[in-house]
Design a protein around this motif. Structure first.
Motif, PDB file in Angstrom:
ATOM      1  N   ASN A   1       0.823  -1.208   0.000  1.00 23.45           N
ATOM      2  CA  ASN A   1       0.000   0.000   0.000  1.00 23.45           C
ATOM      3  C   ASN A   1       0.861   1.263   0.000  1.00 23.45           C
ATOM      4  O   ASN A   1       0.636   2.191   0.774  1.00 23.45           O
ATOM      5  N   ILE A   2       1.836   1.309  -0.882  1.00 23.71           N
ATOM      6  CA  ILE A   2       2.643   2.533  -1.060  1.00 23.71           C
ATOM      7  C   ILE A   2       1.808   3.466  -1.927  1.00 23.71           C
ATOM      8  O   ILE A   2       1.976   3.560  -3.139  1.00 23.71           O
ATOM      9  N   ALA A   3       0.891   4.156  -1.266  1.00 18.61           N
ATOM     10  CA  ALA A   3      -0.155   4.897  -1.977  1.00 18.61           C
ATOM     11  C   ALA A   3       0.366   6.155  -2.653  1.00 18.61           C
ATOM     12  O   ALA A   3      -0.080   6.509  -3.751  1.00 18.61           O
ATOM     13  N   ALA A   4       1.298   6.856  -1.993  1.00 15.60           N
ATOM     14  CA  ALA A   4       1.729   8.168  -2.483  1.00 15.60           C
ATOM     15  C   ALA A   4       3.057   8.045  -3.210  1.00 15.60           C
ATOM     16  O   ALA A   4       4.109   7.895  -2.590  1.00 15.60           O
ATOM     17  N   LEU A   5       3.007   8.098  -4.533  1.00 18.75           N
ATOM     18  CA  LEU A   5       4.205   8.005  -5.356  1.00 18.75           C
ATOM     19  C   LEU A   5       4.181   9.116  -6.405  1.00 18.75           C
ATOM     20  O   LEU A   5       3.134   9.386  -7.007  1.00 18.75           O
ATOM     21  N   SER A   6       5.313   9.733  -6.620  1.00 22.39           N
ATOM     22  CA  SER A   6       5.411  10.757  -7.659  1.00 22.39           C
ATOM     23  C   SER A   6       5.475  10.100  -9.030  1.00 22.39           C
ATOM     24  O   SER A   6       5.710   8.891  -9.154  1.00 22.39           O
ATOM     25  N   ASP A   7       5.287  10.898 -10.077  1.00 20.95           N
ATOM     26  CA  ASP A   7       5.439  10.379 -11.438  1.00 20.95           C
ATOM     27  C   ASP A   7       6.846   9.833 -11.647  1.00 20.95           C
ATOM     28  O   ASP A   7       7.029   8.800 -12.296  1.00 20.95           O
ATOM     29  N   ALA A   8       7.840  10.529 -11.093  1.00 22.77           N
ATOM     30  CA  ALA A   8       9.221  10.076 -11.257  1.00 22.77           C
ATOM     31  C   ALA A   8       9.443   8.736 -10.569  1.00 22.77           C
ATOM     32  O   ALA A   8      10.140   7.859 -11.101  1.00 22.77           O
TER      33      ALA A   8
ATOM     34  N   GLY B   1      13.411  -6.476 -16.190  1.00 21.28           N
ATOM     35  CA  GLY B   1      13.354  -7.841 -15.687  1.00 21.28           C
ATOM     36  C   GLY B   1      13.032  -7.975 -14.223  1.00 21.28           C
ATOM     37  O   GLY B   1      12.931  -9.101 -13.712  1.00 21.28           O
ATOM     38  N   GLY B   2      12.865  -6.872 -13.497  1.00 19.40           N
ATOM     39  CA  GLY B   2      12.480  -6.949 -12.089  1.00 19.40           C
ATOM     40  C   GLY B   2      11.018  -7.312 -11.933  1.00 19.40           C
ATOM     41  O   GLY B   2      10.206  -7.124 -12.851  1.00 19.40           O
ATOM     42  N   ASN B   3      10.666  -7.827 -10.777  1.00 22.20           N
ATOM     43  CA  ASN B   3       9.294  -8.245 -10.498  1.00 22.20           C
ATOM     44  C   ASN B   3       8.688  -7.359  -9.422  1.00 22.20           C
ATOM     45  O   ASN B   3       9.388  -6.896  -8.513  1.00 22.20           O
ATOM     46  N   LEU B   4       7.377  -7.148  -9.520  1.00 23.49           N
ATOM     47  CA  LEU B   4       6.698  -6.196  -8.641  1.00 23.49           C
ATOM     48  C   LEU B   4       5.452  -6.840  -8.056  1.00 23.49           C
ATOM     49  O   LEU B   4       4.672  -7.485  -8.776  1.00 23.49           O
ATOM     50  N   ILE B   5       5.274  -6.656  -6.737  1.00 19.42           N
ATOM     51  CA  ILE B   5       4.043  -7.058  -6.053  1.00 19.42           C
ATOM     52  C   ILE B   5       3.515  -5.825  -5.344  1.00 19.42           C
ATOM     53  O   ILE B   5       4.253  -5.179  -4.588  1.00 19.42           O
ATOM     54  N   ALA B   6       2.255  -5.482  -5.569  1.00 18.43           N
ATOM     55  CA  ALA B   6       1.675  -4.280  -4.969  1.00 18.43           C
ATOM     56  C   ALA B   6       0.293  -4.600  -4.424  1.00 18.43           C
ATOM     57  O   ALA B   6      -0.384  -5.516  -4.901  1.00 18.43           O
ATOM     58  N   THR B   7      -0.114  -3.821  -3.423  1.00 16.28           N
ATOM     59  CA  THR B   7      -1.416  -4.041  -2.808  1.00 16.28           C
ATOM     60  C   THR B   7      -2.206  -2.745  -2.693  1.00 16.28           C
ATOM     61  O   THR B   7      -1.655  -1.645  -2.668  1.00 16.28           O
ATOM     62  N   TYR B   8      -3.506  -2.919  -2.674  1.00 16.27           N
ATOM     63  CA  TYR B   8      -4.513  -1.915  -2.320  1.00 16.27           C
ATOM     64  C   TYR B   8      -4.351  -0.615  -3.112  1.00 16.27           C
ATOM     65  O   TYR B   8      -4.463  -0.631  -4.334  1.00 16.27           O
ATOM     66  N   GLU B   9      -4.055   0.522  -2.468  1.00 10.98           N
ATOM     67  CA  GLU B   9      -4.069   1.823  -3.143  1.00 10.98           C
ATOM     68  C   GLU B   9      -2.693   2.255  -3.651  1.00 10.98           C
ATOM     69  O   GLU B   9      -2.478   3.442  -3.914  1.00 10.98           O
TER      70      GLU B   9
ATOM     71  N   ARG C   1     -11.253  -2.869  -0.229  1.00 17.57           N
ATOM     72  CA  ARG C   1     -10.973  -3.201  -1.626  1.00 17.57           C
ATOM     73  C   ARG C   1     -11.062  -1.967  -2.499  1.00 17.57           C
ATOM     74  O   ARG C   1     -11.943  -1.110  -2.315  1.00 17.57           O
ATOM     75  N   VAL C   2     -10.134  -1.883  -3.463  1.00 15.14           N
ATOM     76  CA  VAL C   2     -10.221  -0.883  -4.527  1.00 15.14           C
ATOM     77  C   VAL C   2     -10.967  -1.532  -5.691  1.00 15.14           C
ATOM     78  O   VAL C   2     -10.565  -2.588  -6.170  1.00 15.14           O
ATOM     79  N   VAL C   3     -12.051  -0.914  -6.122  1.00 16.63           N
ATOM     80  CA  VAL C   3     -12.808  -1.448  -7.257  1.00 16.63           C
ATOM     81  C   VAL C   3     -12.113  -1.014  -8.538  1.00 16.63           C
ATOM     82  O   VAL C   3     -11.937   0.185  -8.782  1.00 16.63           O
ATOM     83  N   VAL C   4     -11.695  -1.981  -9.346  1.00 13.93           N
ATOM     84  CA  VAL C   4     -10.903  -1.687 -10.542  1.00 13.93           C
ATOM     85  C   VAL C   4     -11.569  -2.268 -11.784  1.00 13.93           C
ATOM     86  O   VAL C   4     -12.392  -3.184 -11.705  1.00 13.93           O
ATOM     87  N   ASP C   5     -11.183  -1.719 -12.912  1.00 16.15           N
ATOM     88  CA  ASP C   5     -11.625  -2.217 -14.215  1.00 16.15           C
ATOM     89  C   ASP C   5     -10.414  -2.762 -14.959  1.00 16.15           C
ATOM     90  O   ASP C   5      -9.446  -2.022 -15.201  1.00 16.15           O
TER      91      ASP C   5
ATOM     92  N   ALA D   1       2.291  -8.539  -9.902  1.00 17.08           N
ATOM     93  CA  ALA D   1       1.092  -9.021  -9.214  1.00 17.08           C
ATOM     94  C   ALA D   1       0.493  -7.854  -8.450  1.00 17.08           C
ATOM     95  O   ALA D   1       1.195  -7.161  -7.705  1.00 17.08           O
ATOM     96  N   TYR D   2      -0.806  -7.642  -8.640  1.00 19.10           N
ATOM     97  CA  TYR D   2      -1.489  -6.561  -7.936  1.00 19.10           C
ATOM     98  C   TYR D   2      -2.713  -7.123  -7.215  1.00 19.10           C
ATOM     99  O   TYR D   2      -3.593  -7.722  -7.838  1.00 19.10           O
ATOM    100  N   PHE D   3      -2.735  -6.948  -5.891  1.00 22.66           N
ATOM    101  CA  PHE D   3      -3.898  -7.301  -5.075  1.00 22.66           C
ATOM    102  C   PHE D   3      -4.708  -6.031  -4.836  1.00 22.66           C
ATOM    103  O   PHE D   3      -4.200  -5.092  -4.197  1.00 22.66           O
ATOM    104  N   PRO D   4      -5.958  -5.987  -5.284  1.00 24.88           N
ATOM    105  CA  PRO D   4      -6.738  -4.760  -5.111  1.00 24.88           C
ATOM    106  C   PRO D   4      -7.355  -4.628  -3.725  1.00 24.88           C
ATOM    107  O   PRO D   4      -8.286  -3.842  -3.535  1.00 24.88           O
ATOM    108  N   MET D   5      -6.864  -5.408  -2.777  1.00 25.26           N
ATOM    109  CA  MET D   5      -7.381  -5.327  -1.414  1.00 25.26           C
ATOM    110  C   MET D   5      -6.227  -5.245  -0.425  1.00 25.26           C
ATOM    111  O   MET D   5      -5.065  -5.441  -0.783  1.00 25.26           O
TER     112      MET D   5
END
Length: 743
Positions: A464-471, A483-491, A556-560, A612-616
């Motif tokens: 839930n690293i919610a606040a990120l700049s464009d950079a 080639g790096g892998n990313l796992i993120a959650t929620y907002e 949960r974040v509702v996503v499309d 991988a992104y978990f929307p919750m």
């Protein structure tokens, strides 16, 4: 205000709109602070900081002079083989015959120089010496002479000290620190020529509304002081940056004056770590040759591995500089039992967690008068062992290809007053899952996401690293594209660096989903359906083969979805009533809403990694309830993302924190046994041994192992070799074992 490193124009520009043009990540660079402080580089003229491996701290109380036994403490420093010491010097109480006006001498000092006596004794032991000052409180005489040096509350009243009402709280941003404490520090350095000044409670005691804070902040920003803690208030944002700069300025002043007297000296500020630390870790790390992590003991539900997490956070900004783990011997509870003593097992597990994660131990004792001696032998035994095995405890590079990102700006500008629950708890959930899974990991500061800082890692976790700049989003995108892998959650990335909501995720292209504009939660009685038939034997469902569904997260974040996902191992079971009992059954047909969005390697282009992104808030929920199914899911996701075996694998019974280090001529593996009924609440009473542990190590090509030794059991151990893989079997672990493999 000529020393301000950020101009009023910048503050005004930054505050003109809701989304400030000024980035928290664009505070004046480290080189500016170094120039102001008279530093050629962060470690210039501070080679002394590299040497001590075992620190001692004696924090005197005012009536210690004439009452405590300095000879006893000097002998204890010798017996513990301590090679660094921190001694109380001045600030609210002086332990030497000071000549600085209003610098309060101990009423029990008489004609003695207690500080000088201790320094002389420690020098004879060959110790590096820091003198501790504490400027946060003062007395009536100074308040009468300089009422403007006293902190003022929101109602305009000078603040009496909350615990010692005969004293006054000082302002950390005005003349008391800039002028008075500068004189104190210069006097100490001129008299004793010590290695440095250790700063305790130097950064103020909360918000101050004194005349100097009013005038200085107005001159810098054009604003009056903020009257709200709302992180979205432009004035509060401007104040946050100004407060950081003001404190860095006082460090610069102190450093410059100390180095004019002793070019090898510096200040060592006592400060926190991690996302919840109000100070800027990057700026502090840039000017300090070493830092001290003041985490004295566990309290409440603090897990025993928290000292290790703190070490990783400090290392993320300090790099190869020494990191010292300050531990106390007493209880660390809101009731402030400062003369208490914890059990030997509790003190030991806390210190061992720091050592295993690269910290140099620092014991802290309040009062030179011993009210309770029970802690002495345990600390002595630990220090003697550490001294005897020092060769293998000067750790160089951690062996870990997984990292958890933490974000100061997310805590400040997104979490605000709820930062512990919204920002820290998701991180704690991941740390608990990784430790239980014996997956070695590091922490990464979100302002150090460039390729040079991430080159060690194959997988980044964003809890839930919610606040990120464009950079910052661009840096994460580049990591995955290479080639790096990313796992993120929620907002994660749903807000800019100031906590302002975006219309869509900053990382929407990596997640391949867009925000619908809706959030759900708290969701009562919601589940995740495990799609065993649709995606047989999917790696995320490993060890969950007999589970048709597991509990969901709470929010949960509702996503499309932006594309059709090839594999959907989890689908949402929406909330349904949990009362009355007769109504507890799912409503409607089975949902096709995915519970995780997975993108395989190459989906973003040739050479790109997995995402991988978990929307919750699956990680925060795991920390709250510690459900085993969530543990398995989080572990499986890391293993799926990383896609290969770890360099060091440890299998066997129990809860162990596993850390591994690559040193210049050895691989060193720590096994800290956390298996204990008091692991998550209350102090350890005893240790409970775990059985056989099998360690497998993949050596790089061309590297050979010559021998292995168990440093706690103090015996050589057999190595089984198969090509470049080594297998070592440790018969049992009581509290701690260290495997040293000589190369």
């Amino acid at each position: 205000m000529k020393k301000l490193l950020y101009s009023r124009r910048h503050f005004l520009q930054a505050s003109a709109t809701t989304g400030m043009a000024l980035s928290f990540a664009t505070l004046a660079p480290a080189s500016v602070w170094q120039q102001e402080a008279g530093l050629k580089s962060p470690t210039a003229n501070a080679s002394w900081a590299e040497k001590p491996m075992r620190w001692a701290q004696l924090t005197l109380v005012e009536n210690d002079p004439g009452k405590f036994d300095p000879i006893f403490w000097l002998d204890y420093f010798r017996r513990t083989r301590s090679d660094g010491v921190c001694l109380s010097g001045g600030g609210c109480v002086a332990y030497y015959p000071t000549e600085v006006p209003f610098h309060h001498r101990s009423a029990w000092l008489e004609n003695r120089d207690v500080l000088g006596e201790l320094i002389d004794g420690c020098r004879k032991l060959g110790m590096k010496i820091l003198v501790r000052t504490d400027p946060h409180a003062t007395y009536d005489d100074l308040q009468v002479a300089h009422p403007d040096w006293i902190a003022v509350d929101l109602q305009g009243k000078p603040r009496r000290h909350w615990a010692s009402p005969e004293m006054w709280v000082t302002c950390g941003l005005g003349p008391y620190n800039f002028d008075f404490m500068t004189a104190v520090h210069k006097e100490i350095m001129s008299r004793y020529h010590v290695d440095g000044i250790f700063l305790n409670r130097w950064d103020g005691s909360g918000m101050c509304y004194c005349e100097h804070c009013h005038a200085n902040f107005k001159a810098a920003s054009g604003f009056e002081l903020p009257r709200t803690d709302d992180p979205h208030d432009p004035v509060r944002r401007a104040y946050t940056i100004w407060w950081q700069q003001r404190l860095m300025q006082v460090l610069s002043v102190w450093n410059k004056e100390l180095r004019n007297i002793n070019p090898d000296s510096c200040v060592i500020p006592n400060n926190g770590s991690g996302a919840l630390n109000p100070l800027d870790a990057l700026q502090i790390s840039a000017i300090a040759p070493m830092l001290v992590a003041d985490r004295q003991a566990r309290s409440g539900l603090t897990p025993p591995w928290m000292m290790g997490k703190t070490a990783k956070e400090y290392r993320s900004t300090m790099g190869r500089k020494p990191i010292v783990g300050l531990f106390g011997v007493g209880l660390e509870e809101p009731y402030r039992w400062k003369d208490s003593v914890q059990s030997d097992a509790e003190i030991r597990i806390w210190a061992l967690e720091g050592i295993a994660n690269g910290m140099r131990p620092w014991f802290s004792k309040f009062s030179g008068t011993l009210h309770d001696r029970r802690w002495l032998k345990g600390v002595e035994d630990l220090y003697v062992w550490a001294a005897e095995n020092e060769r293998y405890l000067r750790h160089e590079k951690p062996i870990a290809d997984v990292a958890v990102v933490y974000s100061h700006q997310t805590a400040l500008f997104y979490g605000g007053s709820k930062a512990r629950a919204k920002v820290e708890d998701p991180s704690l959930g991941w740390c608990q899952a990784l430790i239980e899974s014996r997956i070695a990991f590091e922490m990464v500061n979100d302002r150090l996401l460039d390729a040079s800082h991430l080159q060690q890692f194959k997988t980044l976790i964003l809890p839930n690293i919610a606040a990120l700049s464009d950079a910052q989003c661009d840096q994460l995108r580049a990591f995955v594209m290479k080639g790096g892998n990313l796992i993120a959650t929620y907002e994660t990335s749903l807000y800019d660096e100031w906590g302002v909501p975006r219309k869509d995720f900053g990382l929407a292209d990596l997640f391949a989903v867009s925000w619908s504009g809706r959030l759900e939660g708290p969701m009562q009685n919601s589940y995740l359906q495990l799609e065993h038939e649709a995606v047989p034997n999917h790696p995320l469902l490993k060890d969950l083969e007999d589970a048709p569904r597991i509990v969901n997260g709470v929010s949960r974040v509702v996503v499309d979805p932006r594309e059709k996902f090839a594999q959907v191992p989890l689908t949402l079971v929406p909330s349904y009533p949990d009362l009355p009992m007769e109504k507890i059954y799912p409503r409607g047909p089975q949902s096709e809403i995915s519970g995780v969005y997975l993108r395989e390697a190459g989906a973003l282009g040739e050479g790109s990694g997995r995402a991988a992104y978990f929307p919750m808030d699956i990680d925060r929920t795991f920390w709250e309830v510690l459900a085993e199914d969530h543990l398995r899911l989080l572990r499986n996701t890391v293993e799926w993302a990383t896609g290969q075996r770890q360099m060091v694998q440890v299998s066997g019974p129990g809860l162990l924190d596993v850390t591994a280090w690559q040193d210049h001529d050895a691989i060193v593996i720590h096994l800290v046994n956390l298996t204990n009924p008091m692991a998550m609440k209350g102090p350890f009473r005893d240790f409970f041994p775990v059985g056989e542990q099998k360690i497998r190590i993949r050596l790089p090509n061309g590297v050979n192992a010559t021998s292995a030794h168990l440093l706690v059991a103090n015996k050589s151990i057999q190595i089984e070799r198969r090509a470049q893989e080594l297998t070592i079997t440790v018969p049992s672990v009581l509290d701690h074992e260290v495997i040293a493999i000589n190369l």
